[in-house]
Motif scaffolding. Sequence first.
Motif, PDB file in Angstrom:
ATOM      1  N   HIS A  52      -6.212   5.054   1.821  1.00 46.21           N
ATOM      2  CA  HIS A  52      -7.089   5.449   2.932  1.00 46.21           C
ATOM      3  C   HIS A  52      -6.439   6.357   3.974  1.00 46.21           C
ATOM      4  N   ASP A  57     -18.602   3.945  14.254  1.00 47.89           N
ATOM      5  CA  ASP A  57     -18.074   5.312  14.267  1.00 47.89           C
ATOM      6  C   ASP A  57     -18.949   6.260  13.467  1.00 47.89           C
ATOM      7  N   SER A  96      -7.190   1.228  10.912  1.00 46.81           N
ATOM      8  CA  SER A  96      -8.028   1.551  12.072  1.00 46.81           C
ATOM      9  C   SER A  96      -8.462   0.281  12.800  1.00 46.81           C
ATOM     10  N   SER A 149     -16.653  -1.337  12.845  1.00 47.19           N
ATOM     11  CA  SER A 149     -16.095  -0.049  12.410  1.00 47.19           C
ATOM     12  C   SER A 149     -17.189   0.952  12.074  1.00 47.19           C
ATOM     13  N   THR A 207      -4.692   7.891   7.096  1.00 45.79           N
ATOM     14  CA  THR A 207      -4.486   7.471   8.484  1.00 45.79           C
ATOM     15  C   THR A 207      -5.504   6.437   8.961  1.00 45.79           C
ATOM     16  N   THR A 208      -6.600   6.247   8.227  1.00 41.93           N
ATOM     17  CA  THR A 208      -7.602   5.253   8.642  1.00 41.93           C
ATOM     18  C   THR A 208      -7.291   3.853   8.102  1.00 41.93           C
ATOM     19  N   ARG A 268     -11.185  -1.330   4.482  1.00 34.89           N
ATOM     20  CA  ARG A 268     -11.876  -0.067   4.766  1.00 34.89           C
ATOM     21  C   ARG A 268     -12.970   0.209   3.745  1.00 34.89           C
TER      22      ARG A 268
END
Length: 290
Positions: free
Chosen positions: A200, A154, A206, A151, A202-203, A117
């Motif tokens: 990170h 987004d 992802s 990613s 909840t992401t 991430r």
Amino acid sequence: FVAIITTMITAIILVIFLIYVFIGLSLTKALFAPEKYVEWSEDEGREVTFPSSHHTLQGRVFNEEGKKGTIVFAHGMGLSAHYYRPEVLHFVNQDYRVMIFEYRGYGKSNGHFMSFRDAVKDITSAVEYFASQDSPLLLLGHSMGGYGVFSALDHIAPKAVIAYAPFRSPFSAMNVCAKRMGIVGRLAEIFLFPMQYLLHGTTADSSIIETINRSKTPMLILQGSNDKEVSIENCSVLKKKDRIHSEFLTVRIVESDESNGHVTIVRKKGENTINTETMAIVDEWIDHIM
């Protein structure tokens, strides 16, 4: 007496938690350890720095007056930006403005790279720094960089996205790494996955599947049929093809023995130039959507 026992138990739990976090962070740093930095020639492009979160990242820009479009290139895990020099020069020769950079903790960029991430954040920052409203933006990435550029959809709206061998989510890729390490890898997962949530939220895991479905940006994936790291049957996007319903996504399976691996899809074994087979696919697709 009860208060003393409670205090002791609390202290023991706290020590255990701190030890757990220390081991988790140490394993995370080891897993995401970057490649040794490779210097560029001074006459190749211009060195730049730009912010990402609380870090200062280093990159290199080429052909700043290019008229055809702007490309931001995201490198793969464990590889330096310099590894993709042939691809950069290929697009420069086609009159694109090109920027390639090092994630936090890589090369001359400061900080520590701790998560896939982190790559998404750094790619978004690179686009904010380098993109121009007057030039169509293309994002291009390999492996981790491929996950990152998808990613980033987004947060930004490029003209197109091209990804060589992207994995679909962080934990799917980490799980493949753990399996290859046997029991040691399985034990490491006990520490690594919770650390990602700690870093990170909840992401942390992802997936790019829903991002692909939401996006109206033209997207290209090149996937090697014999990719061992991001295999079709493990952590690839194609593993979940039944969940993909985007009309904007194009997928090309590369079958030839010289080009169907995770790295050989970019660079044929023993060569230091572009993979002309897969680059021909990329060039033709870009010409079509541009």
